[in-house]
Design an enzyme around this catalytic site. Structure first.
Site, PDB file in Angstrom:
ATOM      1  N   SER A 175     -19.407  52.822  71.280  1.00  0.00           N
ATOM      2  CA  SER A 175     -19.399  54.013  72.132  1.00  0.00           C
ATOM      3  C   SER A 175     -20.822  54.493  72.355  1.00  0.00           C
ATOM      4  O   SER A 175     -21.651  54.478  71.456  1.00  0.00           O
ATOM      5  CB  SER A 175     -18.547  55.118  71.502  1.00  0.00           C
ATOM      6  N   GLU A 203     -15.846  62.651  67.933  1.00  0.00           N
ATOM      7  CA  GLU A 203     -17.200  62.138  67.740  1.00  0.00           C
ATOM      8  C   GLU A 203     -17.419  62.145  66.233  1.00  0.00           C
ATOM      9  O   GLU A 203     -17.367  63.199  65.599  1.00  0.00           O
ATOM     10  CB  GLU A 203     -18.219  63.025  68.452  1.00  0.00           C
TER      11      GLU A 203
END
Length: 172
Positions: A30, A53
């Site tokens: 990512s 995250e």
């Protein structure tokens, strides 16, 4: 922290979420595999969906750039997920925060200290719905306050008017 350790922590989080009954996916590389900013982990259990995250640290504060957090929020809104920052410090569990609950630095970045994570973060069990955090203030909101008879007995013990055994018998 090395990229390998960060990847290992993300895989650990994916495995823990999977074991808790979530459908979960780790976004490969990512942030670098695509021009679109993607969260590290997507997870859902049919009722709640998260875009996460994930960050880890040996003990130093964890910093996120304003851009990272904005991208997470943007993706989560478009995807229909709740944005969360997952942090893990060495020898500690995962803790989760809504981006709006993080400390914003003067430079517009975000910071999570280990002490803050432990004191204010949502722990893993609460995050996956296995428990619910209860604060001391909430425990203290138990109605009209302490029972007056119990207070009188305890006060008598405190003033040496009654010994502990007598108090215990009265309070049974």
């Amino acid at each position: 922290m090395s990229q390998a350790k960060g990847d290992r922590r993300e895989r650990e989080l994916v495995n823990e979420l999977d074991a808790a009954g979530f459908a979960v996916m780790r976004a490969p590389a990512s942030g670098s595999a695509t021009e679109r900013e993607l969260p590290d982990v997507l997870a859902g259990d049919g009722e709640v969906f998260y875009a996460i995250e994930a960050k880890s640290s040996a003990g130093d504060p964890i910093y996120l750039t304003g851009e990272e957090v904005e991208a997470l929020i943007f993706f989560a809104q478009n995807f229909g997920a709740k944005p969360r920052i997952g942090v893990r410090f060495d020898r500690e569990d995962w803790y989760f925060f809504h981006p709006g609950d993080l400390h914003v630095t003067d430079g517009g970045n975000y910071r999570v200290k280990k002490e803050t994570a432990i004191a204010e973060g949502t722990d893993f069990d609460e995050f996956v719905g296995r428990s619910e955090k209860v604060t001391l203030e909430e425990v203290g909101d138990g109605g009209d306050g302490p029972d007056e008879e119990i207070l009188r007995v305890l006060n008598a013990v405190k003033q040496d008017v009654m010994d502990v055994e007598e108090a215990a018998e009265l309070l049974e």
